[in-house]
Design a protein around this motif. Structure first.
Motif, PDB file in Angstrom:
ATOM      1  N   GLU A   3       0.813  -1.210   0.000  1.00 30.90           N
ATOM      2  CA  GLU A   3       0.000   0.000   0.000  1.00 30.90           C
ATOM      3  C   GLU A   3       0.847   1.260   0.000  1.00 30.90           C
ATOM      4  N   SER A   4       2.042   1.199   0.600  1.00 29.16           N
ATOM      5  CA  SER A   4       2.904   2.380   0.612  1.00 29.16           C
ATOM      6  C   SER A   4       3.277   2.784  -0.813  1.00 29.16           C
ATOM      7  N   ALA A   5       3.444   1.804  -1.709  1.00 28.42           N
ATOM      8  CA  ALA A   5       3.746   2.112  -3.107  1.00 28.42           C
ATOM      9  C   ALA A   5       2.583   2.840  -3.756  1.00 28.42           C
ATOM     10  N   ILE A   6       1.352   2.411  -3.458  1.00 26.86           N
ATOM     11  CA  ILE A   6       0.172   3.075  -4.013  1.00 26.86           C
ATOM     12  C   ILE A   6       0.141   4.538  -3.587  1.00 26.86           C
ATOM     13  N   GLU A 208       8.777   4.992 -13.405  1.00 30.43           N
ATOM     14  CA  GLU A 208       8.773   3.598 -13.867  1.00 30.43           C
ATOM     15  C   GLU A 208      10.132   2.932 -13.651  1.00 30.43           C
ATOM     16  N   GLU A 209      11.206   3.657 -13.965  1.00 28.89           N
ATOM     17  CA  GLU A 209      12.540   3.076 -13.803  1.00 28.89           C
ATOM     18  C   GLU A 209      12.865   2.843 -12.329  1.00 28.89           C
ATOM     19  N   GLY A 213      11.464  -3.971 -10.727  1.00 25.23           N
ATOM     20  CA  GLY A 213      11.760  -5.040  -9.780  1.00 25.23           C
ATOM     21  C   GLY A 213      10.829  -5.069  -8.589  1.00 25.23           C
ATOM     22  N   ASN A 214      10.083  -3.988  -8.352  1.00 28.39           N
ATOM     23  CA  ASN A 214       9.087  -3.957  -7.281  1.00 28.39           C
ATOM     24  C   ASN A 214       7.774  -4.428  -7.902  1.00 28.39           C
ATOM     25  N   MET A 215       7.433  -5.682  -7.649  1.00 29.53           N
ATOM     26  CA  MET A 215       6.304  -6.290  -8.349  1.00 29.53           C
ATOM     27  C   MET A 215       4.988  -5.573  -8.062  1.00 29.53           C
ATOM     28  N   ASP A 216       4.791  -5.141  -6.810  1.00 29.97           N
ATOM     29  CA  ASP A 216       3.555  -4.437  -6.474  1.00 29.97           C
ATOM     30  C   ASP A 216       3.469  -3.113  -7.232  1.00 29.97           C
ATOM     31  N   ALA A 217       4.552  -2.352  -7.211  1.00 30.41           N
ATOM     32  CA  ALA A 217       4.550  -1.061  -7.902  1.00 30.41           C
ATOM     33  C   ALA A 217       4.395  -1.250  -9.406  1.00 30.41           C
TER      34      ALA A 217
END
Length: 248
Positions: A3-6, A208-209, A213-217
């Motif tokens: 959720e932090s990525a969202i 994006e870059e 590697g962050n699958m959730d993001a």
């Protein structure tokens, strides 16, 4: 899901969902004239573009803005200070399904693009307790504009929000929940693009870059791009609608 990525991806955008000041004002002007000192509760405010506009157009109102993500609230109060309206806005970090307010505390409940989190009927039922008798709710929700959506649009919404329904179906749910419907209207396509999708597209390009590697993001970024493409192709079939209603 991280959720932090969202929150990080959407932080800094003008809005965290479709909407614009013109639609906010149109909904507000459909309310009967509010008494001086009326209290407005803005639920799921995000960075509060609509909160700030409400403070502009209702100088006698006191607005309490809630969100679960403190940086959004901090951003809102920074902007409120810049606009000179901090005296009319306060913030409370709280979940929309666990609000720390007394019953009959507010004259108006406002919620743009957020009720889907709790669910339409559940939100109308739970939030009613915080509304004074005769008080108002104004909110936006995703809606079908056609009874025969394309297969692509239908499948997209089945995946992300199968509870979406038509405007008449929402209006029936509003009346079943014990409210009197004052009015409803569609948000224009510009309410999706100008302050939401266009800034979001730029944000996705810039991060994006960083998130490789962050699958959730990566999943969020991929979904957001798909969401924008579906809307480009099918904006006549669905969108957001504003609903204005009165308790009691």
């Amino acid at each position: 899901m991280d959720e932090s990525a969202i929150f990080k991806i959407f932080h800094g955008l003008p809005r965290q969902g479709p909407g614009n000041n013109e639609s906010t004002e149109k909904a507000f002007r459909s309310l009967p004239r509010l008494a001086p000192g009326s209290r407005i509760l803005d639920i799921g405010c995000g960075v509060g573009m609509q909160t700030l506009h409400l403070a502009d157009i209702c100088e006698d109102c006191q607005i309490t803005a809630t969100d679960i993500y403190q940086p959004y609230l901090d951003d809102l109060m920074k902007k409120a200070a810049e606009k000179g309206v901090t005296g009319r806005i306060s913030t409370v970090r709280a979940s929309m399904d666990d609000l720390p307010f007394g019953e009959d505390s507010f004259d108006v409940i406002w919620s743009e693009g957020a009720i889907f989190v709790i669910g339409f009927e559940k939100g109308l039922s739970y939030w009613k307790r915080f509304l004074k008798e005769g008080g108002f709710i104004a909110l936006t929700e995703a809606a079908w504009f056609t009874d025969t959506p394309s297969e692509e649009a239908f499948q997209f919404w089945q995946e992300c929000y199968p509870a979406i329904r038509s405007i008449p179906e929402y209006e029936k749910a509003i009346e079943a929940a014990g409210y009197t419907l004052i009015g409803s209207f569609r948000l224009p396509a510009a309410a999706w693009w100008d302050d939401y999708y266009i800034p979001m597209e730029k944000r996705l390009d810039s991060i994006e870059e960083e998130y490789q590697g962050n699958m959730d993001a990566e999943s969020i970024i991929e979904f957001s791009r798909r969401e924008m493409e579906i809307f480009r192709k099918h904006s006549e079939e669905y969108g957001y609608a504003f609903f204005i209603m009165q308790k009691g």
